[in-house]
Design a protein around this motif. Sequence first.
Motif, PDB file in Angstrom:
ATOM      1  N   ALA A  77       0.856  -1.182   0.000  1.00  0.00           N
ATOM      2  CA  ALA A  77       0.000   0.000   0.000  1.00  0.00           C
ATOM      3  C   ALA A  77       0.889   1.228   0.000  1.00  0.00           C
ATOM      4  N   VAL A  78       0.517   2.236  -0.777  1.00  0.00           N
ATOM      5  CA  VAL A  78       1.364   3.418  -0.965  1.00  0.00           C
ATOM      6  C   VAL A  78       0.516   4.676  -0.872  1.00  0.00           C
ATOM      7  N   ALA A  79       1.051   5.690  -0.204  1.00  0.00           N
ATOM      8  CA  ALA A  79       0.441   7.016  -0.189  1.00  0.00           C
ATOM      9  C   ALA A  79       1.510   8.039  -0.519  1.00  0.00           C
ATOM     10  N   VAL A  80       1.220   8.934  -1.444  1.00  0.00           N
ATOM     11  CA  VAL A  80       2.108  10.042  -1.783  1.00  0.00           C
ATOM     12  C   VAL A  80       1.284  11.314  -1.739  1.00  0.00           C
ATOM     13  N   THR A  81       1.772  12.305  -1.014  1.00  0.00           N
ATOM     14  CA  THR A  81       1.061  13.573  -0.879  1.00  0.00           C
ATOM     15  C   THR A  81       1.969  14.719  -1.295  1.00  0.00           C
ATOM     16  N   ARG A  82       1.357  15.889  -1.531  1.00  0.00           N
ATOM     17  CA  ARG A  82       2.125  17.109  -1.747  1.00  0.00           C
ATOM     18  C   ARG A  82       1.313  18.271  -1.206  1.00  0.00           C
ATOM     19  N   LEU A 290       0.246  12.310   6.688  1.00  0.00           N
ATOM     20  CA  LEU A 290       1.378  12.978   6.065  1.00  0.00           C
ATOM     21  C   LEU A 290       1.061  14.442   5.750  1.00  0.00           C
ATOM     22  N   ILE A 291      -0.154  14.701   5.302  1.00  0.00           N
ATOM     23  CA  ILE A 291      -0.560  16.077   5.009  1.00  0.00           C
ATOM     24  C   ILE A 291      -0.489  16.934   6.263  1.00  0.00           C
ATOM     25  N   ALA A 292      -0.989  16.418   7.373  1.00  0.00           N
ATOM     26  CA  ALA A 292      -0.944  17.180   8.621  1.00  0.00           C
ATOM     27  C   ALA A 292       0.489  17.429   9.065  1.00  0.00           C
ATOM     28  N   GLN A 293       1.358  16.444   8.872  1.00  0.00           N
ATOM     29  CA  GLN A 293       2.753  16.599   9.263  1.00  0.00           C
ATOM     30  C   GLN A 293       3.483  17.620   8.388  1.00  0.00           C
ATOM     31  N   ASN A 294       3.109  17.693   7.120  1.00  0.00           N
ATOM     32  CA  ASN A 294       3.760  18.630   6.199  1.00  0.00           C
ATOM     33  C   ASN A 294       3.064  19.981   6.148  1.00  0.00           C
ATOM     34  N   ASN A 295       1.958  20.111   6.889  1.00  0.00           N
ATOM     35  CA  ASN A 295       1.126  21.310   6.794  1.00  0.00           C
ATOM     36  C   ASN A 295       0.963  21.973   8.163  1.00  0.00           C
ATOM     37  N   GLY A 296       2.006  21.857   8.995  1.00  0.00           N
ATOM     38  CA  GLY A 296       1.972  22.532  10.296  1.00  0.00           C
ATOM     39  C   GLY A 296       0.911  22.033  11.236  1.00  0.00           C
ATOM     40  N   GLY A 297       0.538  20.752  11.118  1.00  0.00           N
ATOM     41  CA  GLY A 297      -0.439  20.161  12.023  1.00  0.00           C
ATOM     42  C   GLY A 297      -1.873  20.255  11.556  1.00  0.00           C
ATOM     43  N   LYS A 298      -2.105  20.844  10.383  1.00  0.00           N
ATOM     44  CA  LYS A 298      -3.474  21.017   9.881  1.00  0.00           C
ATOM     45  C   LYS A 298      -3.765  20.019   8.779  1.00  0.00           C
ATOM     46  N   GLY A 299      -4.876  19.315   8.890  1.00  0.00           N
ATOM     47  CA  GLY A 299      -5.262  18.331   7.903  1.00  0.00           C
ATOM     48  C   GLY A 299      -5.827  18.956   6.649  1.00  0.00           C
ATOM     49  N   ALA A 300      -6.053  18.097   5.650  1.00  0.00           N
ATOM     50  CA  ALA A 300      -6.564  18.583   4.365  1.00  0.00           C
ATOM     51  C   ALA A 300      -7.927  19.233   4.514  1.00  0.00           C
ATOM     52  N   LEU A 355       8.922  12.562   4.967  1.00  0.00           N
ATOM     53  CA  LEU A 355       8.496  13.908   4.603  1.00  0.00           C
ATOM     54  C   LEU A 355       9.653  14.596   3.890  1.00  0.00           C
ATOM     55  N   LEU A 356       9.357  15.264   2.792  1.00  0.00           N
ATOM     56  CA  LEU A 356      10.356  16.010   2.036  1.00  0.00           C
ATOM     57  C   LEU A 356      10.012  17.490   2.151  1.00  0.00           C
ATOM     58  N   PRO A 357      10.577  18.175   3.141  1.00  0.00           N
ATOM     59  CA  PRO A 357      10.156  19.559   3.415  1.00  0.00           C
ATOM     60  C   PRO A 357      10.332  20.513   2.236  1.00  0.00           C
ATOM     61  N   GLU A 358      11.374  20.338   1.440  1.00  0.00           N
ATOM     62  CA  GLU A 358      11.624  21.283   0.364  1.00  0.00           C
ATOM     63  C   GLU A 358      10.557  21.225  -0.726  1.00  0.00           C
ATOM     64  N   SER A 359      10.103  20.032  -1.060  1.00  0.00           N
ATOM     65  CA  SER A 359       9.086  19.906  -2.111  1.00  0.00           C
ATOM     66  C   SER A 359       7.678  19.812  -1.557  1.00  0.00           C
ATOM     67  N   HIS A 361       6.387  17.091  -0.347  1.00  0.00           N
ATOM     68  CA  HIS A 361       5.862  15.739  -0.554  1.00  0.00           C
ATOM     69  C   HIS A 361       5.917  14.925   0.739  1.00  0.00           C
ATOM     70  N   GLY A 362       5.021  13.972   0.831  1.00  0.00           N
ATOM     71  CA  GLY A 362       5.057  12.949   1.869  1.00  0.00           C
ATOM     72  C   GLY A 362       4.906  11.591   1.220  1.00  0.00           C
ATOM     73  N   VAL A 363       5.556  10.585   1.799  1.00  0.00           N
ATOM     74  CA  VAL A 363       5.520   9.221   1.252  1.00  0.00           C
ATOM     75  C   VAL A 363       5.278   8.244   2.395  1.00  0.00           C
ATOM     76  N   ALA A 364       4.361   7.326   2.208  1.00  0.00           N
ATOM     77  CA  ALA A 364       4.165   6.223   3.151  1.00  0.00           C
ATOM     78  C   ALA A 364       4.016   4.929   2.358  1.00  0.00           C
ATOM     79  N   VAL A 365       4.671   3.887   2.836  1.00  0.00           N
ATOM     80  CA  VAL A 365       4.617   2.582   2.167  1.00  0.00           C
ATOM     81  C   VAL A 365       4.437   1.509   3.225  1.00  0.00           C
ATOM     82  N   MET A 366       3.561   0.558   2.962  1.00  0.00           N
ATOM     83  CA  MET A 366       3.388  -0.624   3.800  1.00  0.00           C
ATOM     84  C   MET A 366       3.497  -1.854   2.909  1.00  0.00           C
ATOM     85  N   ALA A 367       4.317  -2.821   3.311  1.00  0.00           N
ATOM     86  CA  ALA A 367       4.500  -4.054   2.543  1.00  0.00           C
ATOM     87  C   ALA A 367       4.291  -5.246   3.463  1.00  0.00           C
ATOM     88  N   ASN A 368       3.649  -6.293   2.949  1.00  0.00           N
ATOM     89  CA  ASN A 368       3.384  -7.442   3.817  1.00  0.00           C
ATOM     90  C   ASN A 368       4.425  -8.546   3.668  1.00  0.00           C
TER      91      ASN A 368
END
Length: 512
Positions: A77-82, A290-300, A355-359, A361-368
């Motif tokens: 499972a993969v999540a990518v945010t910006r 990831l959005i909250a972490q890259n957005n100063g604690g505020k969700g989408a 988390l990639l602060p400059e761009s 982006h956020g990335v999360a991956v889960m593998a079984n």
Amino acid sequence: MPISQTFPFLAPCSPRSPRPPRTGRPAAAACAALLAAATVLPGAPAASAADEAKALPSAIDALVQEYRDAAGVPGVAVAVTRGAETVHAAGYGTTPVGDPVTADTPMAMASVSKSFTAAAVLQLVEAGEVDLDEPVRTYLPEFEMADPRAERITVLQLLDQTSGMSDTTFPAFTREQPEDLREAVASMRTGRLAADPGERHEYHNPNTQVAARLVEAVAGRPFAEQLRAGVFEPLGMENSTTIDTDRDLPPSAHGHLKAFGAPVAAPEPRAFGNGSGGVISTADDMAAWLIAQNNGGKGAGGARIASAESIERMHTPSPNSGSYALGWSVGETPSGAPVIAHGGDLFTSTAYQALLPESGHGVAVMANTGMAYGDAQAIADALITLIEEEEAPAPPSQAALVWTDVLLTALAAGAAAAAWFGARRAPRWARLRAGRPLGAALRLLPLALPPLLFAEIHRVVGFLFRGRDVAWIQVSYLYPSFMLLLGAAALACAVVAAARIASLVRNRARRD
């Protein structure tokens, strides 16, 4: 066989830097090249946000599928945010029970959970109910250890892993496993510290178990309820929760080992993990996190789970914690850009967030698949490289893993054949040593070494992992084909020793 560093039930869980780029991933590399050409080549028109929104999800799909095919990973499972947007959230493949992995499939986050525990504590700090620099016992009087220095451990030192607690002085896994956070804290009363509080960073899962119990005590409700009310519900993480032990894992969060390159479904070894490795989440839910972490604690959706100052504090290491912050670690990508990340490994599944602060982006991956293979981090590394428009690394070859299993299995079969041959020759061996009991005993002594090593192999592995506490069953999950060989050798030696001793006894009886 590579062993991932970020073990919630074994080894330190600070993120490694993404792997350097390598050649050989045609599908993902081609997508990355198209993106790069559209954005950086002289004379080319700049790519619009809409173009990127269309191109990047397809590139992600191609990259993950190619990795799965090459590495034999059943489900990902993969999540990518910006910024405040979800670029892509998807599932690939199947769970151990055969259900499709989707963006809503609950999967184990393992030690990624530590960032959630830190968030729960920082929420109490913002509410004025906890001070990071106060001793833990101010809020949790039940926290006691046999070492008087433990009274000086602060809340911050639990989160940045500088409390002085250590596997070398308090075994996290070979002791009887607790059932809940209260029992986890109570079991620490016999433990001692390996260093003064605040002296140095040493990763130890009970740190965040104590922190989670502190949250329960201050908030006045179970840790799972506090996370749901403070984090999951505000961010719309409807399919996320936290659990106590491996027995609480939902079927979709179980995973696999690999044998001869093929995945084999396996139950997770017995262990307690709430606070340190108990969060269960999905790709969609992790995108919200990831959005909250890259957005100063505020969700989408506009809900705020923490102030920008608290988020920054979570991402900032302490003076003596090295690169480790509060449930996160700081580092660099191969391109030199800053990355804030944390991995999580169970023995049958792995997870990784970055988390990639400059761009933005956020990335999360889960593998079984389990920690022995590091698939979640490897996929995340490749996605980060893709986002940075670099040449993506080649997916790993299974050839070395397959041939290692073949070789070790063949050696195990050879050990069985040697046992049969040695047992048949035992009467002759005993006749040659008749009347020489000391010589016979000395010749038998080496046969005790493989059984002894088989019984104590977890201590050897723990020593090699710099004093980490390792349970015997965990070694079997890490190195299954090696343990097959070692078990076969131990049994072969035991059989030969028993046959020789029986022959010696029969010879003596005949002489008497």
